[in-house]
Design an enzyme around this catalytic site. Structure first.
Site, PDB file in Angstrom:
ATOM      1  CG  HIS A 166     -19.069 -24.787 -44.369  1.00 44.06           C
ATOM      2  ND1 HIS A 166     -19.887 -24.350 -45.388  1.00 44.06           N
ATOM      3  CD2 HIS A 166     -19.719 -24.547 -43.206  1.00 44.06           C
ATOM      4  CE1 HIS A 166     -20.987 -23.881 -44.865  1.00 44.06           C
ATOM      5  NE2 HIS A 166     -20.917 -23.994 -43.538  1.00 44.06           N
ATOM      6  N   GLY A 339     -15.401 -25.964 -33.466  1.00 49.75           N
ATOM      7  CA  GLY A 339     -15.768 -27.391 -33.434  1.00 49.75           C
ATOM      8  C   GLY A 339     -14.556 -28.302 -33.519  1.00 49.75           C
TER       9      GLY A 339
HETATM   10  P1  ADP Z   1     -16.411 -25.685 -30.005  1.00 54.89           P
HETATM   11  O1  ADP Z   1     -15.129 -25.017 -30.299  1.00 54.89           O
HETATM   12  O2  ADP Z   1     -17.515 -25.372 -30.965  1.00 54.89           O
HETATM   13  O3  ADP Z   1     -16.819 -25.599 -28.581  1.00 54.89           O
HETATM   14  P2  ADP Z   1     -15.717 -28.399 -29.423  1.00 54.89           P
HETATM   15  O4  ADP Z   1     -15.094 -29.432 -30.281  1.00 54.89           O
HETATM   16  O5  ADP Z   1     -14.982 -27.992 -28.211  1.00 54.89           O
HETATM   17  O6  ADP Z   1     -16.080 -27.205 -30.359  1.00 54.89           O
HETATM   18  O7  ADP Z   1     -17.127 -28.964 -28.994  1.00 54.89           O
HETATM   19  C1  ADP Z   1     -17.974 -29.543 -29.947  1.00 54.89           C
HETATM   20  C2  ADP Z   1     -19.420 -29.285 -29.565  1.00 54.89           C
HETATM   21  O8  ADP Z   1     -19.732 -30.038 -28.386  1.00 54.89           O
HETATM   22  C3  ADP Z   1     -19.695 -27.855 -29.182  1.00 54.89           C
HETATM   23  O9  ADP Z   1     -20.037 -27.108 -30.320  1.00 54.89           O
HETATM   24  C4  ADP Z   1     -20.844 -27.980 -28.234  1.00 54.89           C
HETATM   25  O10 ADP Z   1     -22.055 -28.047 -28.972  1.00 54.89           O
HETATM   26  C5  ADP Z   1     -20.624 -29.311 -27.559  1.00 54.89           C
HETATM   27  N1  ADP Z   1     -19.998 -29.185 -26.219  1.00 54.89           N
HETATM   28  C6  ADP Z   1     -18.680 -29.284 -25.935  1.00 54.89           C
HETATM   29  N2  ADP Z   1     -18.479 -29.159 -24.603  1.00 54.89           N
HETATM   30  C7  ADP Z   1     -19.684 -28.986 -24.038  1.00 54.89           C
HETATM   31  C8  ADP Z   1     -20.135 -28.837 -22.703  1.00 54.89           C
HETATM   32  N3  ADP Z   1     -19.299 -28.808 -21.659  1.00 54.89           N
HETATM   33  N4  ADP Z   1     -21.458 -28.697 -22.498  1.00 54.89           N
HETATM   34  C9  ADP Z   1     -22.319 -28.727 -23.540  1.00 54.89           C
HETATM   35  N5  ADP Z   1     -21.958 -28.899 -24.826  1.00 54.89           N
HETATM   36  C10 ADP Z   1     -20.659 -29.022 -25.084  1.00 54.89           C
END
Ligand code: ADP
Length: 381
Positions: A166, A339
């Site tokens: 996806h 993600g």
């Molecule tokens: P992405 O590359 O989408 O940031 P991550 O695996 O790093 O993917 O993070 C997964 C999800 O966790 C993000 O899409 C976001 O919604 C949430 N997230 C990560 N870090 C934070 C943060 N510091 N504050 C708020 N939400 C966060």
């Protein structure tokens, strides 16, 4: 290859050998004691009651000869009878053992039949556990536990492939649409070409970042994890790399790490620290602040990354570490996230014998806690 003997046959043969040995010993001792008894009988002069007249003509040696002949015959008959009895007992015993062993092993056969019928699709359906409470029931329970775990892995793999496909589809669709538009419009002005190339480059960068994250996720176990590195330099280095977005969004980053030496893979640990800092900066409001602290206690290095972003809802604090999971799908995508960042952080922490979790910061934002053991980490490290 020689066909292996069935368990039923092996048990029967084992019991048969034991039974034969017992029968032989019993027959031997019986015969020995019978022979001994015959000797004793022979030794006693069994003489018929005699009259005084007959006494004078008594022929003792003849009488004793007759007796010994009778005893010899009786002994022969006894030997034969005991051998025949032994053979009959052995035959009946073997038959009974074979039947009984078959009966005892029947639940195992039934279990094998149930297992044989299983496919990857019905792993979640447990086997019927017999209520015998014996080893067969234990085996069925162990099989159910194992197939439950396998099922979880299959489901995870399926979801992973589905989500990966996806994720790849979106940038590929953007590329295709843009190329189609470009071809249709045939607008070769330098600015238009520049725009087109910039979009192409953005999507290609996104795809290649995803591919490297995926590759990293699958290759972690094979990476060398014995390097010695300074925690301060590791964290400061990651913070320095984020200087551009930090300056653009006027975010103040405060790094406070006590001197400490870590053991692990430098590139992987840098990646884990960088991902946590990058997220803190990415999800912080413009003008916000990010605090990074690092301390060593009880043989564990603890790093805390605190931001003033939107925070993570309590019920999602486990899920955000799953590959491709996003709290706010549209917003995260818009910010270029696939993600995979936190999934990598968790996998890197675990492969080093550590862990990562998130909690609510006092300011309302998120506080990510990364724990790494100070020693060589996991025994296989
Ligand atoms: P992405 O590359 O989408 O940031 P991550 O695996 O790093 O993917 O993070 C997964 C999800 O966790 C993000 O899409 C976001 O919604 C949430 N997230 C990560 N870090 C934070 C943060 N510091 N504050 C708020 N939400 C966060």
């Amino acid at each position: 290859m020689k066909k292996p003997m069935s368990l039923r046959l092996r048990l029967t043969l084992l019991c048969a050998a034991l039974l034969t040995l017992c029968c032989l010993l019993l027959t031997l001792t019986n015969n020995l004691s019978a022979v001994q008894m015959a000797h004793s009988v022979q030794a006693v002069p069994l003489l018929p009651a005699q009259t005084a007249e007959a006494d004078a003509h008594t022929d003792f040696p003849m009488a004793s000869l007759e007796i010994s002949e009778t005893v010899r015959q009786a002994r022969g008959i006894f030997h034969l009878q005991s051998l025949l009895a032994m053979a009959a007992v052995l035959a009946a015993g073997l038959f009974l053992i074979y039947r009984l062993v078959g009966k005892v092993l029947a639940p195992l056969d039934e279990l094998a039949g149930q297992i044989r019928g299983r496919t990857a699709e019905d792993l979640e359906r447990p086997l019927a556990v017999p209520d015998s409470g014996d080893e067969v029931a234990e085996l069925a329970r162990a099989f159910n536990q194992m197939s439950g775990r396998l099922n979880q892995v299959f489901v995870m793999q399926k979801n992973f492939s589905h989500n990966a496909a996806h994720e790849f589809r979106t940038p590929l669709a953007v590329l295709k649409t843009r190329i189609g538009l470009f071809r249709k419009k045939r607008d070769f002005r330098p600015e238009a070409v520049q725009d087109f190339l910039q979009i192409m480059e953005g999507e290609v960068d996104r795809l290649s970042a995803m591919v490297s994250s995926l590759l990293e996720l699958t290759n972690l176990e094979q990476m060398e994890r014995g390097e010695r590195l300074s925690a301060e330099q590791l964290i400061q280095g990651a913070a320095d790399e984020l200087a551009l977005p930090v300056a653009e969004r006027q975010i103040s980053v405060l790094v406070d790490v006590s001197p400490c030496t870590l053991t692990g893979n430098e590139r992987l640990l840098h990646r884990a620290v960088f991902n946590l800092l990058e997220n803190a900066v990415k999800y912080s409001p413009t003008g916000g602040s990010v605090h990074v602290a690092g301390r060593q206690a009880d043989g564990v290095f603890r790093m805390e990354v605190t931001d003033q972003g939107p925070g993570i809802p309590t019920e999602l604090r486990q899920q955000i570490f799953e590959p491709f999971f996003r709290v706010d799908d549209a917003r995260s995508r818009q910010q270029g996230g696939a993600g995979l960042g936190l999934a990598l952080v968790r996998a890197i922490a675990e492969v080093h014998g550590g862990a990562v979790r998130v909690e609510e910061a006092p300011s309302g934002g998120s506080r990510f806690l990364l724990e790494l053991p100070m020693g060589p980490g996991r025994p296989d490290a």
